[in-house]
Design a protein around this motif. Structure first.
Motif, short mmCIF file in Angstrom:
data_model
loop_
_atom_site.label_atom_id
_atom_site.label_comp_id
_atom_site.label_asym_id
_atom_site.label_seq_id
_atom_site.Cartn_x
_atom_site.Cartn_y
_atom_site.Cartn_z
N ILE A 14 0.86 -1.18 0.00
CA ILE A 14 0.00 0.00 0.00
C ILE A 14 0.90 1.24 0.00
O ILE A 14 2.01 1.19 0.54
CB ILE A 14 -0.95 -0.02 1.22
CG1 ILE A 14 -2.04 1.03 1.09
CG2 ILE A 14 -0.19 0.09 2.52
CD1 ILE A 14 -3.18 0.82 2.08
N TYR A 15 0.45 2.29 -0.63
CA TYR A 15 1.19 3.55 -0.66
C TYR A 15 0.47 4.55 0.25
O TYR A 15 -0.75 4.69 0.18
CB TYR A 15 1.29 4.09 -2.09
CG TYR A 15 2.20 3.23 -2.93
CD1 TYR A 15 3.53 3.59 -3.12
CD2 TYR A 15 1.75 2.05 -3.51
CE1 TYR A 15 4.38 2.80 -3.87
CE2 TYR A 15 2.60 1.26 -4.26
CZ TYR A 15 3.91 1.64 -4.43
OH TYR A 15 4.76 0.85 -5.17
N ILE A 16 1.25 5.23 1.08
CA ILE A 16 0.70 6.14 2.07
C ILE A 16 1.39 7.49 1.95
O ILE A 16 2.63 7.55 1.92
CB ILE A 16 0.91 5.59 3.50
CG1 ILE A 16 0.32 4.17 3.62
CG2 ILE A 16 0.32 6.53 4.54
CD1 ILE A 16 0.69 3.46 4.91
N GLY A 104 9.04 8.34 -3.67
CA GLY A 104 8.70 9.71 -4.06
C GLY A 104 8.23 10.47 -2.84
O GLY A 104 8.88 10.49 -1.81
N ASN A 105 7.04 11.06 -2.95
CA ASN A 105 6.46 11.81 -1.82
C ASN A 105 5.61 10.92 -0.91
O ASN A 105 4.91 11.43 -0.05
CB ASN A 105 5.61 12.97 -2.33
CG ASN A 105 6.46 14.04 -2.98
OD1 ASN A 105 7.61 14.22 -2.60
ND2 ASN A 105 5.91 14.73 -3.96
#
Length: 170
Positions: A14-16, A104-105
């Motif tokens: 998952i990306y948070i 990344g961010n």
């Protein structure tokens, strides 16, 4: 315990929109975990060999284990033993690994549930239902300040499979 014998059975990524440090803190402290983990409080001694516990909202120990790998804020591997009589004895230990990487961010959080022997898909259905809900609630909490409230019970097919093995469940 030789972790080389463990093979992944469940893997979620998952990306948070957060930082590795905040994700680490959310995964390892009671303060955060109570909010996204249905009231369960994680207590972890963050060192190899340290204790890992997840207490139910009533304070009872629901999950117990040991820290196997600890590399803040990048990687945490723990044994994850649900406090149901005979579960570990019949199914063996479970390893849960959290991998936290800057992307990344955002942060890419990968959860790996591994076992040292084959586990029936019906039994794995509990983790396959629970982990996405827990991780989604964690993501929501870190990104918006509000955790998701997801009411769930263990899947009946998992409970039936455990019963066939003679493992008592609550």
């Amino acid at each position: 315990m030789n972790i080389d014998n463990f093979k992944p059975a469940i893997v979620y990524t998952i990306y948070i929109a957060s930082t590795p440090e905040k994700v680490w803190q959310a995964l390892t402290t009671a303060e955060f975990s109570r909010k996204y983990f249905s009231g369960f409080a994680v207590e972890a001694e963050l060192r190899v060999g340290g204790a890992f516990v997840a207490r139910a909202p009533d304070g009872s120990v629901h999950i117990s284990g040991e820290v196997i790998e600890c590399d803040p804020p990048r990687r945490l591997t723990i044994t994850w033993n649900v406090n149901w009589p005979a579960l570990v004895e019949k199914l063996g230990p479970t390893l849960v690994t959290y991998e936290i990487e800057q992307a990344g961010n955002a942060v890419r959080l990968t959860l790996i549930q591994a076992h040292d022997r084959p586990i029936d898909d019906d039994i794995l259905s509990g983790g396959r239902q629970g982990w996405p809900a827990i991780l989604s609630s964690l993501k929501s909490l870190l990104e918006t300040g509000e955790a998701l409230v997801i009411k769930m019970q263990p899947p009946q097919r998992m409970l039936d499979a455990l019963k066939k093995l003679g493992i008592a469940t609550p």
